[in-house]
Write a protein that holds these residues in place. Sequence first.
Motif: not given
Length: 347
Positions: A106-109, A141-150, A342-347
């Motif tokens: 997950d992005p925070g981790y 895609e969610v994990t990669m999105g955070e890696l892209k930011k890094l 499409s199934s991702w619901k961030p906390e």
Amino acid sequence: MNEELYKGSKHSRLGSQGLEVSAQGLGCMGMSAAYGPPKPEPDMIALIHHAINSGVTFLDTSDVYGPHTNEILLGKALRDGVRDRVELATKFGINLTDGKMEICGDPGYVRAACEGSLKRLGVDCIDLYYQHRIDTRVPIEVTMGELKKLVEEGKVKYIGLSEASASTIRRAHAVHPITAVQLEWSLWSRDVEAEIIPTCRELGIGIVAYSPLGRGFLSSGPKIVETLSNDDYRKHLPRFQPENLEHNKRLYERVKEIAAKKGCNPSQLALAWVHHQGNDVCPIPGTTKIENFNQNIRALSVKLAPEEMTELESIASTGAVKGDRYGGTFATYHESETPPLSSWKPE
């Protein structure tokens, strides 16, 4: 091969984004974890410096090795002007707490893990940052999105995946270019040749082969089991169990025979086979001894003719090895499919 001849030798490129690495890397895990007790820190720093001075500048670690102690070791080894001479790879994604392993993506981790690795390594930027194992609860895609930011923030230069399926690689690559996929590839682990290797080559992704010596089996054969300490995790791997060892010995004996004809040792022959897979492949054998390191880099001078490659591949075909690579609960690319975005619901 004289170590002097290796200096300056560069792999043409790892992936298509511009990362250059030494033709052979150094896996650092066994210095601190998994293969018995941690080795003396001064000796390991001396080995790392010897590797760099010999031209092996692609160093591989992970936050889970120790956990954390291997990154701290590399951080100490890379002080005093050494950092600029290496291509540094580390990984995130396996959270080891109180002996329990959890795969996290997950992005925070991801962000917290990166910040932790930067601090332990004592660097401003990680050259190649892998997702060590794929979190099947989080869309890739969610994990990669955070890696892209890094990457955009300058904390990471290039992104990699480890033990990812072909479809997961494709989905990740669509978010941000993947520079390298790390996978187990050797004369006793060839299943990745069916789908993952072709996918990487289609997409222009480099291939980093870990355990290219079969966790030492292709170096020493069955007798390696006699030398393993009680806390060496290889003691629990299926391929090292008595019911499989006698069968697997046949592969080692054939490799040993061919190596003798070539005037090299089994380790050098096994590594040469990986090198001959193409310029997009970089093996990262690990060792804790300078003499073994020196033997390993001499594999680059072992030239294999097409008929020799065919012979090696015939003795290392399906059925040549008995036992799974890992025990039943350890995640591999077979368990790396993630839910749709499409199934991702961030906390």
